[in-house]
Design an enzyme around this catalytic site. Sequence first.
Site: not given
Ligand code: COA
Length: 158
Positions: A17, A41, A90, A128
């Site tokens: 991140h 989550k 990724r 994560s």
């Molecule tokens: N390096 C390391 N890990 C990475 C990464 C990188 N460059 N890019 C993504 N990841 C990992 C994260 O660690 C995470 O791992 P996990 O699933 O094992 O915890 C996974 O990829 C994706 O998680 P994250 O990047 O935190 O995104 P998310 O999918 O959990 O969150 C939000 C997505 C928060 C952006 C989305 O849920 C959101 O917008 N929420 C607000 C409500 C909303 O508007 N919803 C409608 C959306 S259309």
Amino acid sequence: MTTVVYPGTFDPFTNGHADIVKRAAALFPRVIVGVAANARKAPLFALDERVALAEQALEGVSGVAVIGFGTLLMDFIHHHKARVIVRGLRALSDFEYEFQMAGMNRRLDPTIETLFLPAAEPDGALSSSFVKEIAALGGDVGPFVHPAVKAALTAALR
Ligand code: COA
């Protein structure tokens, strides 16, 4: 002054991140790391802890603010007058979910662009969830997270 938002759950914030944030900060004058409450989550760390850990991991990176939110991402974007959503990609497996999310966000507001940055080579498999699993089973997460995050994981999983 284009403001971009890098949203995620960040449970916890990893070096992968941090790499995305630093690269976004090199491209745009202001980067907001939006830490989503994302109760769906069932995060290990509370929202304020995830914000504090990301802040520590990004100490010294200029033009970056870390802010928690519990609203729709698009409302958060509008509130901070941002124009762009940054997401890290990724592997190919990320693409379908990311493409859907970008599409839904575009439906909500077509003036906001989603920009994907490819994860740097060593971070392609970093997540994560894996970091938490390795920490819970006594493995060394030092190569994957900031020392403050490692210490918080040790304390939380003790
Ligand atoms: N390096 C390391 N890990 C990475 C990464 C990188 N460059 N890019 C993504 N990841 C990992 C994260 O660690 C995470 O791992 P996990 O699933 O094992 O915890 C996974 O990829 C994706 O998680 P994250 O990047 O935190 O995104 P998310 O999918 O959990 O969150 C939000 C997505 C928060 C952006 C989305 O849920 C959101 O917008 N929420 C607000 C409500 C909303 O508007 N919803 C409608 C959306 S259309």
